[in-house]
Design an enzyme around this catalytic site. Structure first.
Site, short mmCIF file in Angstrom:
data_model
loop_
_atom_site.label_atom_id
_atom_site.label_comp_id
_atom_site.label_asym_id
_atom_site.label_seq_id
_atom_site.Cartn_x
_atom_site.Cartn_y
_atom_site.Cartn_z
CD GLU A 184 13.08 37.49 -17.01
OE1 GLU A 184 13.96 37.13 -17.82
OE2 GLU A 184 12.25 38.38 -17.25
CD GLU B 273 18.08 24.98 -0.58
OE1 GLU B 273 18.15 23.78 -0.25
OE2 GLU B 273 17.01 25.63 -0.52
CG ASN C 205 9.29 31.25 -8.39
OD1 ASN C 205 9.66 30.76 -7.32
ND2 ASN C 205 8.89 32.51 -8.49
CB ILE D 275 0.41 27.93 -6.29
CG1 ILE D 275 0.03 29.32 -6.79
CG2 ILE D 275 -0.84 27.09 -6.05
CD1 ILE D 275 -0.61 29.34 -8.15
CD GLU D 276 4.26 21.70 -3.04
OE1 GLU D 276 5.25 22.44 -2.98
OE2 GLU D 276 4.25 20.51 -2.66
#
Lengths: 209, 209, 209, 209
Positions: D39, D141, D150, D155-156
């Protein structure tokens, strides 16, 4: 058009990657506090209209094919601009040393100036593009030139477009004298460059003493 | 640094917006099938080190202030490159007609070449930036020049950086003769341009007949 | 196509400028060490195929015209993504306060969720574009939504493209329950956000004591 | 800082090249009229502050070194976002097949969700960067995740930044239920995707008949 788009896609990808890679070399010189032999980098995929003209000129069929990919070596084109003529061999050497491109051919239009007055160094390279359908090895052209060479060439190019290569005598003469002026400019700049480098050597000796 | 970053932020925003706007003018000419008087556009926010040098030179305090914003008119700088000298008045006129900038001052270093050989047209403009804390009107400098003028100026700039403005006689002479060569190049190109335009007029007359 | 290209050019210019401007707002929050209510910004000019579909739907002639420019308010479209639902009013207010855009209409599909489950806040604005032929005032649509709203909308959009708006019952049900899940996610996140802000208030009181 | 800048330069270069390469894959799907499993793509070099935190955590000396380059495998990081969970294996397979990267390690946090609720697929790759001082092989990575994964992770991440990983019970619970909602969303979407593909198969059979 869909067929052409698919044919040209790896070339577009190659141009994007090569631009990022050569611009990166410039950034690396700056980060190392060295003056960069690369002033700036541009790139383009040959427009369809120019590809068409070229097939006419070369007597090729105008359709996406391996033949076309083999005959037209500048479908993917990247241009490296230098401040000084003496930066050009440095750039050539850096390109020869890279592992991610294979130099296939070199054409030195700086030692051997074209009759039109055109000066530039051309490298034809083979470049592997990892596509979603596997690796594709394409040909690309890298042109290396000074700002003055580029300045002249871009003006000749737009006149060429107007006159289809058949210049009136008057304009031909002017273009040639302009080419000479551009060339003289480069020579004078080269002399200044040597002096800068001598000056730098002097200062360095002094410091190390 | 946080304070400087905040002070410089609207200037960075102005440079980004002006670049998009002037590059857009180029695109509009191309879409209209007219040759663009704008060849390419670059921009930059004056680096802190240069702002510091300038405050020393002008006897100003080196801190973000309205005074500084008023005295240093080129903190935001945009540069427009043209192929021909005669494209420059066209660009000036287009800029004067825009509603989104106010021309505050103009300096014509093309008619009045600097003793160093520097040629360029400078416009100081007032430009409103809509920030999250309300509108901020800042000053910016737009430099308009040919590729040859720019070529010479960029080389003089890097020598200036080396020699801090005090050039050895030898280099000074070479720079000057280079400036003359660049200027000659522009003149010859101007003559060719007129011929192109005459040629175009001829073709146009012929078509309309 | 040339005619359409010319018609669409100011819209493309507007999208480019608005993207630079709204992304700039985000940068300003970061420079001020404030969390930005804007997460990211995208933009596009409505593709010709979609303009064509819209003219069919509205019974308009498919050709560049003032009528078309007046009837299709989303030819230029910019999208602002927020992390939290409560960031949306902040963005709306910031947009209303800008001097360089005029808000013409607002549609609140967050308070009034569409039957499909679509949630988003739409602003129609008038935006002046300085072109080489003078100022042109165009209409543009700014959509403001959370990441979750956007996530759902982008999936509904691609399904819509497949099914031309007439979804099988099964898929319609799934889309609706997905919309509810997305909405629930936003609600839970809102609650966390309030707690963060309360926590921040607490810490601030403590510090100032 | 100069030393760090030089150390980080090949990582920055790698991120720029990988972004161009993975975005190119997306473009190739579109040109082939296939829906892209990718995407969008983002990338970043790990900020110095985060590198510092990591050296503390791992008991390493905070200075540019081969040790650091070996221990911190995410100094160069690229992220691939997918619409559907089932797109992720497709992307993984495409990456494994590329000749210009070597997959060194894979960590599947989708099958093995982290206790925090974090879901994502990580690939550690070796990537050759051609620098002006020769080829440099660095580790990078690549994270592959859906938009919903995502959304939750971003938010985390910002809450983590606030609470330094030690969440109040209340927030921990909410984050977890949000993670479940995000996960449920992905599952429902997966079911719709299968139906789309079945529908497509049906249409294709019909056409070929």
């Amino acid at each position: 058009m869909g067929q052409w788009e698919r044919f040209l896609q790896p070339y577009k990808q190659a141009v994007d990657e090569l631009k990022i890679k050569l611009k990166g070399m410039r950034a690396q010189f700056e980060k190392s506090n060295e003056t960069s032999p690369i002033e700036f980098v541009t790139g383009r995929v040959k427009p369809l209209a120019s590809i068409y003209d070229k097939t006419l000129e070369k007597g090729l069929v105008f359709e996406p094919s391996d033949m076309l990919a083999h005959e037209l070596q500048d479908i993917a084109g990247v241009r490296v601009m230098c401040q000084f003529v003496d930066d050009i061999p440095t750039v050539i050497e850096l390109l020869r040393q890279r592992n991610d491109i294979i130099v296939v051919e070199e054409r030195d239009y700086i030692t051997n100036v074209k009759v039109s007055g055109y000066r530039s160094y051309h490298m034809i390279i083979e470049y592997p593009v990892a596509t979603i359908h596997g690796e594709k090895r394409i040909l690309a052209e890298i042109q290396i030139r000074t700002l003055a060479m580029n300045f002249w060439a871009s003006i000749e190019h737009s006149l060429n477009y107007k006159y289809k290569g058949i210049f009136p005598e008057e304009i031909k003469n002017r273009l040639q004298s302009a080419a000479e002026a551009a060339s003289r400019l480069d020579e004078e700049m080269s002399l200044i460059r040597e002096e800068i480098q001598e000056a730098q050597k002097y200062f360095t000796e002094y410091k190390e003493a």
